[in-house]
Structure formats: C-alpha cells, structure tokens
Design a protein around this motif. Structure first.
Motif, PDB file in Angstrom:
ATOM      1  N   ILE A  94       0.813  -1.223   0.000  1.00  0.00           N
ATOM      2  CA  ILE A  94       0.000   0.000   0.000  1.00  0.00           C
ATOM      3  C   ILE A  94       0.846   1.272   0.000  1.00  0.00           C
ATOM      4  O   ILE A  94       0.302   2.370  -0.050  1.00  0.00           O
ATOM      5  CB  ILE A  94      -0.991   0.034   1.175  1.00  0.00           C
ATOM      6  CG1 ILE A  94      -0.256   0.097   2.526  1.00  0.00           C
ATOM      7  CG2 ILE A  94      -1.941  -1.148   1.112  1.00  0.00           C
ATOM      8  CD1 ILE A  94      -1.181   0.354   3.700  1.00  0.00           C
ATOM      9  N   ASP A 380      -3.146   8.256  -0.672  1.00  0.00           N
ATOM     10  CA  ASP A 380      -2.947   7.250  -1.700  1.00  0.00           C
ATOM     11  C   ASP A 380      -1.540   6.678  -1.594  1.00  0.00           C
ATOM     12  O   ASP A 380      -0.803   6.992  -0.657  1.00  0.00           O
ATOM     13  CB  ASP A 380      -3.216   7.846  -3.090  1.00  0.00           C
ATOM     14  CG  ASP A 380      -2.564   9.214  -3.274  1.00  0.00           C
ATOM     15  OD1 ASP A 380      -1.421   9.408  -2.821  1.00  0.00           O
ATOM     16  OD2 ASP A 380      -3.201  10.109  -3.869  1.00  0.00           O
ATOM     17  N   THR A 385      -2.661   2.976  -5.296  1.00  0.00           N
ATOM     18  CA  THR A 385      -3.731   2.644  -4.362  1.00  0.00           C
ATOM     19  C   THR A 385      -4.358   3.924  -3.805  1.00  0.00           C
ATOM     20  O   THR A 385      -3.764   5.002  -3.864  1.00  0.00           O
ATOM     21  CB  THR A 385      -3.194   1.798  -3.202  1.00  0.00           C
ATOM     22  OG1 THR A 385      -2.100   2.497  -2.589  1.00  0.00           O
ATOM     23  CG2 THR A 385      -2.726   0.438  -3.677  1.00  0.00           C
ATOM     24  N   PHE A 400      -7.660  -0.831  -4.672  1.00  0.00           N
ATOM     25  CA  PHE A 400      -6.364  -1.514  -4.725  1.00  0.00           C
ATOM     26  C   PHE A 400      -5.961  -1.774  -6.173  1.00  0.00           C
ATOM     27  O   PHE A 400      -6.777  -2.207  -7.002  1.00  0.00           O
ATOM     28  CB  PHE A 400      -6.437  -2.855  -3.981  1.00  0.00           C
ATOM     29  CG  PHE A 400      -6.099  -2.765  -2.513  1.00  0.00           C
ATOM     30  CD1 PHE A 400      -5.922  -1.547  -1.868  1.00  0.00           C
ATOM     31  CD2 PHE A 400      -5.958  -3.922  -1.771  1.00  0.00           C
ATOM     32  CE1 PHE A 400      -5.616  -1.482  -0.514  1.00  0.00           C
ATOM     33  CE2 PHE A 400      -5.651  -3.872  -0.421  1.00  0.00           C
ATOM     34  CZ  PHE A 400      -5.476  -2.660   0.218  1.00  0.00           C
ATOM     35  N   GLN A 402      -1.794  -2.326  -8.381  1.00  0.00           N
ATOM     36  CA  GLN A 402      -0.331  -2.282  -8.245  1.00  0.00           C
ATOM     37  C   GLN A 402       0.246  -1.822  -9.575  1.00  0.00           C
ATOM     38  O   GLN A 402       0.709  -2.627 -10.385  1.00  0.00           O
ATOM     39  CB  GLN A 402       0.216  -3.640  -7.825  1.00  0.00           C
ATOM     40  CG  GLN A 402      -0.251  -4.104  -6.451  1.00  0.00           C
ATOM     41  CD  GLN A 402       0.411  -3.384  -5.294  1.00  0.00           C
ATOM     42  OE1 GLN A 402       1.419  -3.817  -4.742  1.00  0.00           O
ATOM     43  NE2 GLN A 402      -0.175  -2.247  -4.902  1.00  0.00           N
TER      44      GLN A 402
END
Length: 429
Positions: A94, A380, A385, A400, A402
């Motif tokens: 995160i 964020d 994220t 979510f 990546q």
C-alpha cells in the motif's frame, strides 16, 4: 482535460481547469444533500474499463456506507503471468497509505500526554537540534546553508511543513538525500533518522508544504516515546485490536501466494512486471527498516477496517483506537492560507492537509478534479492505491491496484463511478 498526479517518485501536473456548473447534487447552504446512492453497475464498468484499456493488470474496489458494505468488485489479475485473478484476499503493497496508520500511532501517544503537538522534535530526538537550511547556490555552484529560523515541531512532521527532503524535487538537497540514502532497508529507524538529521532542510520549518520523510521521523518518535519498536507498537495498538490480521511490514512466506505483482506502465498500454525480488524485499526478506511512510502490505478488507474506524470516530467493533475529537483534529485542514508553496498538493484537488491526511476544503472546481465531498479525508500510494473517508455521505472507499508510476486517472475514474460525473456535494461554506 484530466488532471495527472504522480506518486512518491515524481511530480504532479494540472492540465488546466474548466468551470463547473452547480448541479442538483450540491445542496444549497443550510440544506442537506440528497442521500448518495451507490450504482454498482457503474463501478463494475469502471473497474473492467481500467483493465480492458490496458491501464492496470488488476484492480479491486470496496465501498462501505451507512454501516454496511455497498460494493465489492474486482477485474483483471493480481499476477497476470500466472493467471491469478485479483481477489478479495489478494495482498498488495500500500506504500504511502501506511502514513495514516503511523499518524494514528503517534496521536495515540499524544492522547496519553507523552508530548505536545508544538514541542520541538529535538526534545525527543536531539539529532535534529541544529538544522540547517539550503539558502542558495554559491559562486561555485554548491549550496550554501544557514541555521533554520526555528526548530522543527511535531506539528510540522504531521502536516509536512518540516522542510525535510524526500528525494522528489531535484537540486542539491535531494542529491544529498539520494547519497545519504536514509531509507535504505538495512538502516533501522534510529539510523534512518540520524541520516535525515544530517541533511539540510529545503526551507524553514512552517514556511511551505512539501511531501517528505517526516512520517519516518514520526515512526521514530513512536519508538522513543513508547519504548517499543515501531512494528511491535503498531501491531499491538492498531492492527490486532482492529482485526487487521493480514496487514504488516513483516509477512510470512506463506503469504507470497496471495501477494500481487507490480506492473510498470511503459506507455501505449504496455505494462511490464517489476522485479519480484525488488517488490518482495520490503516484506518477505530480511530487512532492518520499518518505515513510517510506507511498507505495509495488507488486504482490502483489512484496510477498510482501518477506514471504518476513522469514519466511526476512532472506534470499531468495541475497539477504541482514538478519541473522536482526535480524529477530528487529524482530519481538519492545518495549513495557513498564506502558505502558498505546496509542492504537488494542489494536484490532489481542492484540498488542504491535516495530520497525515489530505482534507477536501471545497467542492471540485473543474471537470478533471476527483469527485468527492467537502470534509472528506484521504491519501494514496505510489502504486496507485487509494482510500478515502467521506463523513458527509457516511462512506469509506478503498481502491487496490499495483501500477507504477502513480496514475491519478484511475482515482478519477473510480471516484466518478462512486459519486457520478456531476457530483459536487455540499458546499461546506
């Protein structure tokens, strides 16, 4: 046009405002706005569109409103090469969404009377006692330094006005930051802070807003004030009480099977998988550093529990993490209007900054600004994220993905899907 905002390692840019017309979604002053209705189909289409457009390999979204889950959905892959879909139990890095957790940890100690918000940090971390400011370039081209006009306070750390660097802005100070490498994974927090304290400041404390390593100083303060290492403190005081069982800096090898790969955008819809060894180093390999500003890995349900605690005034399912008054303090704008220099913060929209949270202070001013309501708070992460808490609509959202570099257009799209394109919310004035 769409506002582009970049995360930890890059600048942000606004591509120009366009006036927005008041709509029925925005209630006049003194009147309550109509209840926000979640359109599940619209959110599902947005998630699928992000993946089908090649802007992300996989995404998930969780929305909580009025005391219950209103939406959960996924699209695409957590691991594209293995064919593993994005799932409810997928674990992601995160990044800077770790910062609000660190802020909560520090403010727990404030509630206990361990410090005052305007105490100089050198009172607890003496290495920061004699800070220098990069004043200007000398005749030889090297930076010249002078003593800081005043000490760095804990308030400065909490609102990013300390003047500390983060290696983001370029110039002599950031070049020195890169050389000193304070956040190397083989430094513990004590060593990281010793290195940070040897660096000059970008400006006098309190003069500007600039994203920085100040949250890693917050983490060291937690250690100093509590007498515990930072990871243990956060586990015992925040993660375990909230039931965030999947979340932590240190992850067992068994969790690799749920860990999402990270993909780098090379342009033209090309996403290239980043090195697994590099992305796993912070959590699945031996390391000394537990960063305050990044590093947590967790599941979407875990982070929603953290967001729900904040939405509920510091308590969740009988676990009191903070007082409601402390949550309000943290989620109130603490930036003086005269503080005009704010580095990339304006690219987040019509916001100020509280204690480790951006805080919306006005309705969206253009059609490229993220939809949301005055009084919401959020942050964020570098891999794109996002989470936000919207008290006006009794709502929390967690998104979510990546993807690097940071892609603010994803946030624009999922927020528009939650609120509707023309939503402005109450004026709040």
């Amino acid at each position: 046009m769409r506002r582009l905002s970049f995360g930890l390692a890059a600048l942000t840019l606004s591509l120009g405002p366009s006036p927005f017309i008041q709509t029925a979604d925005a209630a006049p002053v003194g009147q309550a706005a109509a209840p926000l209705k979640i359109n599940k189909g619209r959110i599902e289409r947005a998630l699928k569109g992000i993946v089908s457009d090649g802007r992300a390999a996989g995404v998930s979204m969780l929305v909580w409103q009025d005391g219950r889950e209103r939406f959960f959905g996924t699209a695409g892959f957590a691991d594209r090469e293995a064919g593993r879909p994005m799932a409810r139990d997928t674990l992601v890095q995160i990044w800077s969404m770790t910062k609000p957790v660190t802020g909560v940890a520090l403010m727990q100690l404030w509630e206990e009377g361990r410090f005052r918000i305007d105490d100089p940090i050198a009172q607890y971390l003496p290495e920061f006692a004699k800070m220098q400011v990069a004043a200007k370039l000398g005749a030889s081209g090297g930076a010249q330094y002078r003593p800081a006009a005043r000490p760095i306070t804990i308030r400065d750390l909490l609102r990013h006005t300390a003047g500390l660097a983060y290696g983001m802005r370029g110039g002599a100070v950031d070049a020195e930051y890169q050389r000193v490498d304070p956040l190397n994974l083989q430094n513990d927090l004590a060593e990281a802070n010793q290195r940070l304290a040897r660096l000059p400041l970008l400006f006098d404390p309190g003069a500007e807003w600039s994203y920085s390593a100040s949250v890693d100083v917050q983490a060291r303060l937690v250690e100093t004030l509590s007498g515990q290492d930072f990871e243990t403190y956060v586990r015992q005081r925040i993660l375990d009480p909230l039931g965030m069982r999947d979340t932590g800096w240190s992850q067992p090898a068994a969790n690799l099977a749920r860990f999402a790969a990270t993909y780098e955008d090379k342009g033209a819809g090309t996403l290239v998988r980043q090195s697994d060894q590099q992305m796993q180093a912070r959590n699945f390999a031996p390391h000394r550093l537990t960063m305050g500003g990044a590093g947590l890995v967790g599941s979407i349900d875990d982070y929603m529990r953290f967001a729900r605690m904040l939405l509920n005034g510091g308590e969740l399912d009988g676990a009191r993490i903070l007082k409601a008054s402390t949550v309000r303090l943290m989620t109130t704008d603490h930036l003086d209007p005269a503080m005009k220099e704010r580095f990339f913060l304006p690219a987040k929209g019509s916001v100020g900054f509280g204690f480790n949270f951006a805080v919306r202070t006005a309705q969206p001013q253009s059609d490229d600004e993220n939809r949301g309501a005055v009084g919401e708070f959020f942050w964020d992460g570098a891999a794109s994220t996002l989470f936000w808490v919207d008290p006006a609509n009794r709502l929390a959202g967690v998104f979510f993905v990546q993807k690097m570099p940071f892609d603010g257009s994803l946030h624009h799209d999922v927020r528009e899907a939650v609120y509707g394109r023309e939503y402005l919310g109450p004026r709040g004035d």
